[in-house]
Design a protein around this motif. Structure first.
Motif, PDB file in Angstrom:
ATOM      1  N   VAL A   3       0.861  -1.179   0.000  1.00  0.00           N
ATOM      2  CA  VAL A   3       0.000   0.000   0.000  1.00  0.00           C
ATOM      3  C   VAL A   3       0.894   1.225   0.000  1.00  0.00           C
ATOM      4  O   VAL A   3       1.719   1.406   0.902  1.00  0.00           O
ATOM      5  N   TYR A  16      -4.063   6.550  -2.838  1.00  0.00           N
ATOM      6  CA  TYR A  16      -3.426   5.283  -2.486  1.00  0.00           C
ATOM      7  C   TYR A  16      -3.276   4.403  -3.720  1.00  0.00           C
ATOM      8  O   TYR A  16      -4.121   4.416  -4.613  1.00  0.00           O
ATOM      9  N   ILE A  18      -2.736   0.243  -4.229  1.00  0.00           N
ATOM     10  CA  ILE A  18      -2.761  -1.009  -3.486  1.00  0.00           C
ATOM     11  C   ILE A  18      -2.525  -2.160  -4.453  1.00  0.00           C
ATOM     12  O   ILE A  18      -3.097  -2.198  -5.551  1.00  0.00           O
TER      13      ILE A  18
END
Length: 233
Positions: A3, A16, A18
């Motif tokens: 992450v 973000y 991921i």
């Protein structure tokens, strides 16, 4: 699991990436204002291949770069249908003061491919399984994304529904304090205490920490409502 998170733009909204790990496919969460360059750098640094961008809501500080990022990588964007119109009319979701600051103009457009999120659906993307929870209150189409990790942990990409020590404001167009209380009560406070919260602004936290220390969650499990603090956008 990998992450990567970083704040972007004038309002420091968190974006973000991921992925199951280095050199894998990845999902981009909330590519907001000025996110294109740091997203590209993170993709290069970690050897990632983006497969989708997913949006917690339609405010411009969380999705301003979604069209160039999605179209540049030939990937779809996912958003709840109640916020989809904000992708092409971002001023519809901001205050009059904010609209005036931008001179009544803030140009955005939809990516070439947009897919719509539904409550309790499960997205299988980049080898990850992400559960969508519709959490209206900050906007009509706000959602959160729940994801487990290979190590047995739990992640919640909370957008502007929950922050460390606060919650999303409900005084902007589309906001609703009663829906926010219901979302927090039925979709947030029902999660396990060890769930790691990755919010739309500010530092990470956990559900357990917020349950005992967040003043805006006090009494919600007993059915009270909450006023919306002025946090986020």
């Amino acid at each position: 699991m990998l992450v990567v998170g970083f704040p972007t733009g004038a309002l420091q909204a968190n974006c973000y990436l991921i992925a199951p790990g280095e050199g894998e496919a990845c999902v981009i969460v909330d590519p907001g204002q000025d996110a294109a360059e740091p997203v590209a750098e993170a993709i290069k640094e970690h050897g990632l291949t983006p497969v989708a961008a997913i949006l917690t809501h339609g405010h411009f500080d969380h999705c301003f770069a979604v069209a160039p990022i999605c179209d540049g990588n030939d990937i779809p964007a996912w958003i709840h249908p109640d916020d989809r119109d904000l992708l092409s009319d971002p001023l519809k979701g901001v205050s009059a003061e904010s609209a005036a600051f931008f001179g009544g103009k803030l140009a955005m457009r939809e990516p070439q491919e947009v897919r719509e999120l539904t409550d309790q659906s499960v997205l299988d993307l980049a080898g990850l399984s992400m559960t969508v929870d519709h959490t209206p209150g900050h906007t009509q189409g706000s959602v959160t994304f729940r994801c487990g990790t290979q190590e047995g942990g739990r992640l919640l990409f909370a957008g502007d529904t929950l922050f460390a020590g606060s919650i999303g404001r409900t005084d902007l167009p589309g906001g609703d304090v009663h829906k926010m209380a219901q979302s927090l009560r039925t979709k947030i406070l029902t999660l396990p205490d060890d769930t790691v919260v990755l919010p739309g602004h500010g530092p990470t936290t956990t559900i357990g920490r917020e349950r005992v220390s967040n003043p805006f969650l006090a009494g919600l499990e007993e059915g009270s409502t909450v006023p919306g603090p002025l946090r986020g956008l």
